[in-house]
Design an enzyme around this catalytic site. Structure first.
Site, PDB file in Angstrom:
ATOM      1  N   ARG A 199       0.819  -1.229   0.000  1.00 18.62           N
ATOM      2  CA  ARG A 199       0.000   0.000   0.000  1.00 18.62           C
ATOM      3  C   ARG A 199       0.846   1.269   0.000  1.00 18.62           C
ATOM      4  O   ARG A 199       0.385   2.334   0.418  1.00 18.62           O
ATOM      5  CB  ARG A 199      -0.971   0.010   1.182  1.00 18.62           C
ATOM      6  CG  ARG A 199      -2.007  -1.107   1.130  1.00 18.62           C
ATOM      7  CD  ARG A 199      -3.090  -0.915   2.172  1.00 18.62           C
ATOM      8  NE  ARG A 199      -4.108  -1.946   2.050  1.00 18.62           N
ATOM      9  CZ  ARG A 199      -4.105  -3.088   2.740  1.00 18.62           C
ATOM     10  NH1 ARG A 199      -3.121  -3.345   3.597  1.00 18.62           N
ATOM     11  NH2 ARG A 199      -5.073  -3.968   2.587  1.00 18.62           N
TER      12      ARG A 199
ATOM     13  N   GLU B   6       9.767  18.147 -24.929  1.00 17.97           N
ATOM     14  CA  GLU B   6       9.095  18.492 -23.676  1.00 17.97           C
ATOM     15  C   GLU B   6       9.580  19.836 -23.146  1.00 17.97           C
ATOM     16  O   GLU B   6       8.818  20.569 -22.504  1.00 17.97           O
ATOM     17  CB  GLU B   6       9.321  17.393 -22.633  1.00 17.97           C
ATOM     18  CG  GLU B   6       8.669  16.061 -22.951  1.00 17.97           C
ATOM     19  CD  GLU B   6       7.170  16.029 -22.665  1.00 17.97           C
ATOM     20  OE1 GLU B   6       6.609  17.042 -22.208  1.00 17.97           O
ATOM     21  OE2 GLU B   6       6.555  14.975 -22.900  1.00 17.97           O
TER      22      GLU B   6
ATOM     23  N   LYS C   3       7.024  22.836 -13.736  1.00 11.14           N
ATOM     24  CA  LYS C   3       6.273  21.620 -13.397  1.00 11.14           C
ATOM     25  C   LYS C   3       5.857  21.659 -11.934  1.00 11.14           C
ATOM     26  O   LYS C   3       4.709  21.331 -11.586  1.00 11.14           O
ATOM     27  CB  LYS C   3       7.140  20.395 -13.684  1.00 11.14           C
ATOM     28  CG  LYS C   3       6.483  19.033 -13.384  1.00 11.14           C
ATOM     29  CD  LYS C   3       5.491  18.655 -14.461  1.00 11.14           C
ATOM     30  CE  LYS C   3       4.858  17.279 -14.231  1.00 11.14           C
ATOM     31  NZ  LYS C   3       5.683  16.161 -14.721  1.00 11.14           N
TER      32      LYS C   3
ATOM     33  N   GLU D 200      -7.630  18.191 -10.650  1.00 12.67           N
ATOM     34  CA  GLU D 200      -9.011  18.475 -10.270  1.00 12.67           C
ATOM     35  C   GLU D 200      -9.513  19.814 -10.806  1.00 12.67           C
ATOM     36  O   GLU D 200     -10.712  19.991 -11.021  1.00 12.67           O
ATOM     37  CB  GLU D 200      -9.132  18.450  -8.743  1.00 12.67           C
ATOM     38  CG  GLU D 200      -8.878  17.079  -8.145  1.00 12.67           C
ATOM     39  CD  GLU D 200      -8.792  17.097  -6.623  1.00 12.67           C
ATOM     40  OE1 GLU D 200      -9.197  16.095  -6.009  1.00 12.67           O
ATOM     41  OE2 GLU D 200      -8.319  18.096  -6.052  1.00 12.67           O
TER      42      GLU D 200
ATOM     43  N   ARG E  98      -3.432  21.309 -14.291  1.00 14.32           N
ATOM     44  CA  ARG E  98      -2.364  20.360 -14.587  1.00 14.32           C
ATOM     45  C   ARG E  98      -2.479  19.786 -15.994  1.00 14.32           C
ATOM     46  O   ARG E  98      -1.481  19.336 -16.577  1.00 14.32           O
ATOM     47  CB  ARG E  98      -2.350  19.230 -13.548  1.00 14.32           C
ATOM     48  CG  ARG E  98      -1.179  18.282 -13.719  1.00 14.32           C
ATOM     49  CD  ARG E  98      -0.910  17.428 -12.516  1.00 14.32           C
ATOM     50  NE  ARG E  98       0.201  16.519 -12.793  1.00 14.32           N
ATOM     51  CZ  ARG E  98       0.830  15.789 -11.877  1.00 14.32           C
ATOM     52  NH1 ARG E  98       0.470  15.863 -10.616  1.00 14.32           N
ATOM     53  NH2 ARG E  98       1.821  14.989 -12.229  1.00 14.32           N
TER      54      ARG E  98
ATOM     55  N   ASN F 126      -0.164  18.460 -20.666  1.00 12.04           N
ATOM     56  CA  ASN F 126      -0.417  17.473 -21.719  1.00 12.04           C
ATOM     57  C   ASN F 126      -0.499  18.101 -23.109  1.00 12.04           C
ATOM     58  O   ASN F 126      -1.014  17.473 -24.045  1.00 12.04           O
ATOM     59  CB  ASN F 126      -1.708  16.710 -21.423  1.00 12.04           C
ATOM     60  CG  ASN F 126      -1.566  15.794 -20.232  1.00 12.04           C
ATOM     61  OD1 ASN F 126      -0.553  15.119 -20.074  1.00 12.04           O
ATOM     62  ND2 ASN F 126      -2.570  15.780 -19.370  1.00 12.04           N
TER      63      ASN F 126
ATOM     64  N   HIS G  34      -0.061  15.994 -26.216  1.00 17.45           N
ATOM     65  CA  HIS G  34      -0.061  14.593 -25.822  1.00 17.45           C
ATOM     66  C   HIS G  34      -1.284  13.820 -26.305  1.00 17.45           C
ATOM     67  O   HIS G  34      -1.198  12.603 -26.479  1.00 17.45           O
ATOM     68  CB  HIS G  34       0.065  14.472 -24.308  1.00 17.45           C
ATOM     69  CG  HIS G  34       1.443  14.754 -23.799  1.00 17.45           C
ATOM     70  ND1 HIS G  34       2.077  15.968 -23.996  1.00 17.45           N
ATOM     71  CD2 HIS G  34       2.318  13.989 -23.099  1.00 17.45           C
ATOM     72  CE1 HIS G  34       3.276  15.933 -23.435  1.00 17.45           C
ATOM     73  NE2 HIS G  34       3.448  14.746 -22.891  1.00 17.45           N
TER      74      HIS G  34
ATOM     75  N   HIS H 290       8.762   8.926 -27.355  1.00 21.67           N
ATOM     76  CA  HIS H 290       7.666   9.726 -26.800  1.00 21.67           C
ATOM     77  C   HIS H 290       7.785  11.190 -27.203  1.00 21.67           C
ATOM     78  O   HIS H 290       6.796  11.814 -27.641  1.00 21.67           O
ATOM     79  CB  HIS H 290       7.653   9.592 -25.280  1.00 21.67           C
ATOM     80  CG  HIS H 290       6.624  10.447 -24.608  1.00 21.67           C
ATOM     81  ND1 HIS H 290       5.266  10.208 -24.710  1.00 21.67           N
ATOM     82  CD2 HIS H 290       6.754  11.565 -23.839  1.00 21.67           C
ATOM     83  CE1 HIS H 290       4.599  11.114 -24.022  1.00 21.67           C
ATOM     84  NE2 HIS H 290       5.473  11.956 -23.487  1.00 21.67           N
TER      85      HIS H 290
END
Length: 376
Positions: free
Chosen positions: A131, A195, A237, A248, A252, A256, A259, A276
């Site tokens: 966990r 990137e 970042k 949320e 953020r 992307n 992407h 990538h």
């Protein structure tokens, strides 16, 4: 590839501020001897550590066992096959076996030494074994240094899509030794520059202009300014992650940029073995063309400037003409940003400003993808 010269050996630190889960990104050169103390300061009661590398980064991980053992850690090294195929349930299970053999407890750090594949797989193992285990990121590729090692996204792939199985799991620390860039093949280094360009477009016009001014030196890996560029990307970042750690608010999602197209290129064009960053480069050009097509782009000069910079770094600017357009569209509809199959894109408004746009029709996206046939 030629080693990067920073002009000094001093370390730079960028803090990702997330309350009790805050952590530092330490950036410098020739830092191997100090690595054990770095990890020990973070994990004072840990007795063992698992390093994860691939076949290429094994030679970078092995020297780290010495300072770790000097700092009191019992170490094991797990080596996975190089390549995107290692982000799999099978490789994940093998890491669980190694952790069991190591008698890992919740204080045992998983130390990811490599690029994005190693970081994603090792990070997800750390997020899920017992966990949750502490995670230390040691990115060795430019792409991982500026992007995937920071922010806590971990994942493996599913046959139906990229990064479909994952978790948010912030690292305890990120250790960036720019000497590692000397080991990168030129193509992988330039893939990482895609990137870097992304950060300039989404958030930092000054960074973009710096890339334009130093394009030749950056392309050859001889730029003394590269360490400061890496640090700037990490700060951007960090700022975004601090404000929207779990995606949320939508902020953020700007990370992307390029992407949604890029991931589709990686899936449909897998046989062509694009890296990538190469897929993201072509994806960013599709995104800016789409923004122009739907009237979202306010500064048309961005299209030409972005294209010129990508070409200066010898990165692709269009998907390959033999890729099936309908297959690309289907892959995009399964993208994590899609809602009920409705496409959502990060599109640029001007240099330094992008937004999430969800009113794009399939017909408009299809037109952008079809433009490549006329230009090829």
């Amino acid at each position: 590839m030629t080693p990067v010269s920073s002009g000094e050996s001093a370390e730079d630190r960028v803090t990702v501020r997330l309350g009790p889960r805050s952590y530092d990104i330490v950036l410098g050169r020739s830092m191997t001897a100090r690595f054990g103390l770095f990890v020990r300061e973070l994990l004072s009661q840990s007795q063992a550590a698992l390093l994860v590398a691939d076949e290429h980064t094994r030679k970078l991980a092995e020297p780290l066992t010495v300072p770790l053992e000097e700092a009191g850690f019992r170490t094991m090294l797990a080596v996975i096959p190089a390549g995107e195929q290692s982000k799999s349930l099978e490789q994940l299970a093998q890491l669980y076996d190694v952790l069991y053999e190591l008698k890992a407890d919740r204080r045992t750090p998983v130390i990811a030494v490599g690029g994005g594949v190693v970081g994603d797989l090792a990070g997800f193992a750390a997020a899920t074994y017992n966990r949750g285990l502490p995670l230390i990121m040691v990115p060795t590729s430019l792409l991982a240094m500026v992007d995937s090692s920071v922010g806590g996204k971990t994942a493996i792939n599913h046959p139906r899509g990229k990064n479909l199985i994952g978790a948010f799991h912030q690292p305890k620390g990120v250790w960036i030794d720019t000497d590692h860039l000397a080991t990168l093949p030129v193509r992988e280094y330039r893939s990482g520059l895609a990137e870097v360009i992304k950060y300039g477009v989404i958030r930092d016009p000054g960074l973009f202009e710096t890339l334009e001014r130093h394009a030749l030196a950056l392309r050859t890996g001889r730029a003394s300014i590269l360490p400061s560029i890496i640090a700037r990307c990490c700060r951007i970042k960090a700022e975004v992650v601090e404000q929207d750690e779990y995606e949320e608010t939508g902020l953020r999602a700007i990370l992307n940029y390029g992407h949604t197209f890029g991931h589709a290129f990686e899936i449909v064009g897998a046989a062509d073995h694009w890296l990538h960053g190469e897929a993201v480069a072509a994806g960013m050009m599709c995104a800016v063309r789409l923004a122009q097509r739907i009237g979202y782009l306010e500064d048309d000069s961005l299209l030409a400037r972005q294209e010129q910079l990508l070409q200066a770094f010898e990165l692709p600017i269009r998907p390959l003409p033999h890729w099936d357009v309908e297959a690309l569209l289907a892959a995009m509809q399964r993208d994590k940003k899609a809602t009920a199959g409705r496409l959502r894109f990060i599109l640029p408004r001007c240099l330094g400003e992008v937004g999430l746009v969800d009113h794009v029709s399939l017909a408009e996206v299809r037109q952008v993808l079809c433009e490549r046939r006329a230009a090829s």
